[in-house]
Write a protein that holds these residues in place. Sequence first.
Motif, PDB file in Angstrom:
ATOM      1  N   LEU A 125       0.853  -1.185   0.000  1.00  0.00           N
ATOM      2  CA  LEU A 125       0.000   0.000   0.000  1.00  0.00           C
ATOM      3  C   LEU A 125       0.894   1.241   0.000  1.00  0.00           C
ATOM      4  O   LEU A 125       1.575   1.521   0.988  1.00  0.00           O
ATOM      5  N   PRO A 126       0.926   2.016  -1.110  1.00  0.00           N
ATOM      6  CA  PRO A 126       1.758   3.230  -1.149  1.00  0.00           C
ATOM      7  C   PRO A 126       1.102   4.373  -0.376  1.00  0.00           C
ATOM      8  O   PRO A 126      -0.113   4.556  -0.430  1.00  0.00           O
ATOM      9  N   MET A 127       1.923   5.141   0.334  1.00  0.00           N
ATOM     10  CA  MET A 127       1.392   6.218   1.167  1.00  0.00           C
ATOM     11  C   MET A 127       2.399   7.356   1.259  1.00  0.00           C
ATOM     12  O   MET A 127       3.614   7.140   1.275  1.00  0.00           O
ATOM     13  N   GLU A 128       1.877   8.569   1.321  1.00  0.00           N
ATOM     14  CA  GLU A 128       2.690   9.753   1.585  1.00  0.00           C
ATOM     15  C   GLU A 128       2.194  10.369   2.889  1.00  0.00           C
ATOM     16  O   GLU A 128       1.008  10.613   3.048  1.00  0.00           O
ATOM     17  N   LEU A 129       3.096  10.617   3.825  1.00  0.00           N
ATOM     18  CA  LEU A 129       2.717  11.111   5.144  1.00  0.00           C
ATOM     19  C   LEU A 129       3.399  12.447   5.425  1.00  0.00           C
ATOM     20  O   LEU A 129       4.627  12.553   5.383  1.00  0.00           O
ATOM     21  N   GLN A 130       2.604  13.459   5.720  1.00  0.00           N
ATOM     22  CA  GLN A 130       3.103  14.779   6.091  1.00  0.00           C
ATOM     23  C   GLN A 130       3.068  14.933   7.603  1.00  0.00           C
ATOM     24  O   GLN A 130       2.222  14.347   8.281  1.00  0.00           O
ATOM     25  N   VAL A 131       3.965  15.758   8.126  1.00  0.00           N
ATOM     26  CA  VAL A 131       3.944  16.158   9.532  1.00  0.00           C
ATOM     27  C   VAL A 131       4.058  17.674   9.556  1.00  0.00           C
ATOM     28  O   VAL A 131       5.023  18.233   9.023  1.00  0.00           O
ATOM     29  N   LEU A 132       3.094  18.341  10.160  1.00  0.00           N
ATOM     30  CA  LEU A 132       3.059  19.804  10.171  1.00  0.00           C
ATOM     31  C   LEU A 132       2.236  20.305  11.343  1.00  0.00           C
ATOM     32  O   LEU A 132       1.533  19.536  11.991  1.00  0.00           O
ATOM     33  N   THR A 133       2.339  21.598  11.613  1.00  0.00           N
ATOM     34  CA  THR A 133       1.583  22.199  12.713  1.00  0.00           C
ATOM     35  C   THR A 133       0.208  22.645  12.234  1.00  0.00           C
ATOM     36  O   THR A 133      -0.056  22.727  11.037  1.00  0.00           O
ATOM     37  N   GLU A 134      -0.651  22.958  13.205  1.00  0.00           N
ATOM     38  CA  GLU A 134      -1.977  23.483  12.878  1.00  0.00           C
ATOM     39  C   GLU A 134      -1.856  24.771  12.062  1.00  0.00           C
ATOM     40  O   GLU A 134      -2.620  24.991  11.114  1.00  0.00           O
ATOM     41  N   ASN A 135      -0.905  25.617  12.417  1.00  0.00           N
ATOM     42  CA  ASN A 135      -0.744  26.894  11.717  1.00  0.00           C
ATOM     43  C   ASN A 135      -0.321  26.678  10.271  1.00  0.00           C
ATOM     44  O   ASN A 135      -0.835  27.336   9.359  1.00  0.00           O
ATOM     45  N   ARG A 168      -0.884  24.040   8.485  1.00  0.00           N
ATOM     46  CA  ARG A 168      -2.020  23.448   7.766  1.00  0.00           C
ATOM     47  C   ARG A 168      -3.025  24.521   7.376  1.00  0.00           C
ATOM     48  O   ARG A 168      -3.574  24.501   6.276  1.00  0.00           O
ATOM     49  N   ALA A 169      -3.268  25.470   8.282  1.00  0.00           N
ATOM     50  CA  ALA A 169      -4.178  26.567   7.961  1.00  0.00           C
ATOM     51  C   ALA A 169      -3.625  27.416   6.817  1.00  0.00           C
ATOM     52  O   ALA A 169      -4.359  27.823   5.919  1.00  0.00           O
ATOM     53  N   ALA A 170      -2.312  27.665   6.830  1.00  0.00           N
ATOM     54  CA  ALA A 170      -1.688  28.441   5.749  1.00  0.00           C
ATOM     55  C   ALA A 170      -1.842  27.730   4.411  1.00  0.00           C
ATOM     56  O   ALA A 170      -2.068  28.362   3.375  1.00  0.00           O
ATOM     57  N   MET A 171      -1.763  26.412   4.436  1.00  0.00           N
ATOM     58  CA  MET A 171      -1.851  25.625   3.214  1.00  0.00           C
ATOM     59  C   MET A 171      -3.283  25.524   2.715  1.00  0.00           C
ATOM     60  O   MET A 171      -3.527  25.422   1.513  1.00  0.00           O
ATOM     61  N   ARG A 172      -4.255  25.581   3.619  1.00  0.00           N
ATOM     62  CA  ARG A 172      -5.641  25.381   3.230  1.00  0.00           C
ATOM     63  C   ARG A 172      -6.345  26.671   2.827  1.00  0.00           C
ATOM     64  O   ARG A 172      -7.074  26.691   1.836  1.00  0.00           O
ATOM     65  N   TYR A 173      -6.141  27.736   3.587  1.00  0.00           N
ATOM     66  CA  TYR A 173      -6.907  28.941   3.246  1.00  0.00           C
ATOM     67  C   TYR A 173      -6.175  30.246   3.575  1.00  0.00           C
ATOM     68  O   TYR A 173      -6.799  31.298   3.635  1.00  0.00           O
ATOM     69  N   ARG A 174      -4.846  30.167   3.734  1.00  0.00           N
ATOM     70  CA  ARG A 174      -4.135  31.408   4.018  1.00  0.00           C
ATOM     71  C   ARG A 174      -3.018  31.624   3.011  1.00  0.00           C
ATOM     72  O   ARG A 174      -3.210  31.478   1.808  1.00  0.00           O
ATOM     73  N   GLU A 175      -1.837  31.987   3.480  1.00  0.00           N
ATOM     74  CA  GLU A 175      -0.772  32.462   2.600  1.00  0.00           C
ATOM     75  C   GLU A 175      -0.387  31.475   1.506  1.00  0.00           C
ATOM     76  O   GLU A 175       0.000  31.890   0.407  1.00  0.00           O
ATOM     77  N   ALA A 176      -0.473  30.187   1.787  1.00  0.00           N
ATOM     78  CA  ALA A 176      -0.051  29.174   0.816  1.00  0.00           C
ATOM     79  C   ALA A 176      -1.214  28.305   0.365  1.00  0.00           C
ATOM     80  O   ALA A 176      -1.041  27.127   0.078  1.00  0.00           O
ATOM     81  N   ALA A 177      -2.398  28.885   0.310  1.00  0.00           N
ATOM     82  CA  ALA A 177      -3.606  28.126  -0.007  1.00  0.00           C
ATOM     83  C   ALA A 177      -3.472  27.391  -1.335  1.00  0.00           C
ATOM     84  O   ALA A 177      -2.996  27.944  -2.328  1.00  0.00           O
ATOM     85  N   HIS A 178      -3.918  26.133  -1.322  1.00  0.00           N
ATOM     86  CA  HIS A 178      -3.765  25.288  -2.514  1.00  0.00           C
ATOM     87  C   HIS A 178      -4.628  25.777  -3.676  1.00  0.00           C
ATOM     88  O   HIS A 178      -4.285  25.558  -4.837  1.00  0.00           O
ATOM     89  N   PHE A 179      -5.737  26.462  -3.363  1.00  0.00           N
ATOM     90  CA  PHE A 179      -6.596  26.919  -4.454  1.00  0.00           C
ATOM     91  C   PHE A 179      -5.860  27.926  -5.341  1.00  0.00           C
ATOM     92  O   PHE A 179      -6.091  28.002  -6.547  1.00  0.00           O
TER      93      PHE A 179
END
Length: 389
Positions: free
Chosen positions: A275-285, A287-298
């Motif tokens: 089973l192939p898997m990619e695992l990230q480790v990050l802080t809540e902050n 994750r928020a930056a990646m989802r809807y702040r400075e580094a948002a994926h959209f």
Amino acid sequence: ERLIKKINLESILISASEILEKLTASRISADNSAETLKNVFFAETLVAPIVGLIGIDGMEMALVSAATRNRMLNTGEKSYVDAAKEILTSHGNHEKVREDVARIFSELTDESVGAPAVEYSRSHHTLLGHGSAKIRRELTNGDIREHDLRFVWRRKSLGSLAQKIKTHNASLQNNYEPMDFIGGAIIVKDGEPVEKLFAEIAKRAELRPDLEFRPASHRDFAIIVHGDSEYRKKTREELSKKGFEPEDIEFQKDERGMNLSKFSFVAKDENNDKLPMELQVLTENSRAAMRYREAAHFAYKLKTEITPDMLTAMAKIHSRRDKMRVNQPRNPKAGDDFQEKIKKYAETPVSRKIWEKYKKPRNYRETTDEEIAAKSVAKRARKIRDHKA
């Protein structure tokens, strides 16, 4: 700003559900009608992006998957869908995948409890999970420190997998399979030593005989450290302490506040199924930056820069989403909240009678029902108090 002021979030979710139902209904799964193509276009260009901005990940995944699947079936690209189905089938049903993922998280942490977040057995094949975990780490003085974590994961959907096979121009004949077939994230509380925790988790993975580090097909290294200069430096130091060589790690510069490290691997079960898997480790902050702040994926998807106005708009959207209760007919907390809303108005003997009458609500299926009922009781209580006064 227009999205914030003009669009009702509940209406968007209702529209998304209706379109998803139409795109996954068996009777139109391969229908080349104008109606189906219109739904595909509407899902890909408007509804799914908005749902993604709101942060309803499962719904966005399901919409994108269903739209991609229908588009491919009706544009002569059925072979990619078939290849994706075969890969999904090869890893077993939903229960098998959940068991495998639970085993991986239990091996990499000291305690873990997980549950499915979203799952469907229909053609869009959406499967997500979440849970909590603990890691105990030995300090330099010999003391043991315990860290509380949470984790989320998702299996790559049918449409997303088919699109990736197409993008890589691959097929089952050359055994192509993305390393992020299972995508997971261990999320650390802000202020915790995330660099040390990543090194600890990576070392545990390296020592596991049933886990094998393996880079994605387009990369040279299985371990990737992504972030600003201070974060990269600290993570390099912690990984070196665990015996990892810097030349075996890919370091990526990012000054937008998104600091994360990840590694990709293949997990083997007792039957030697992989089973192939990619695992990230990050802080809540981060994750928020990646989802809807400075580094948002959209912004990455739209190939645009994040502006201050966008940040303000996204913060307001997520604030509205957090206030919007989801449909949970058997959630006891929903009933408790409803009772508290009414109870705070029970300040007179008469209003206490009203409270006694309504304190045991039946199953309220929507937040709006609860609020309407609470406001109605509150209004009656105020009228009674005013009359007595």
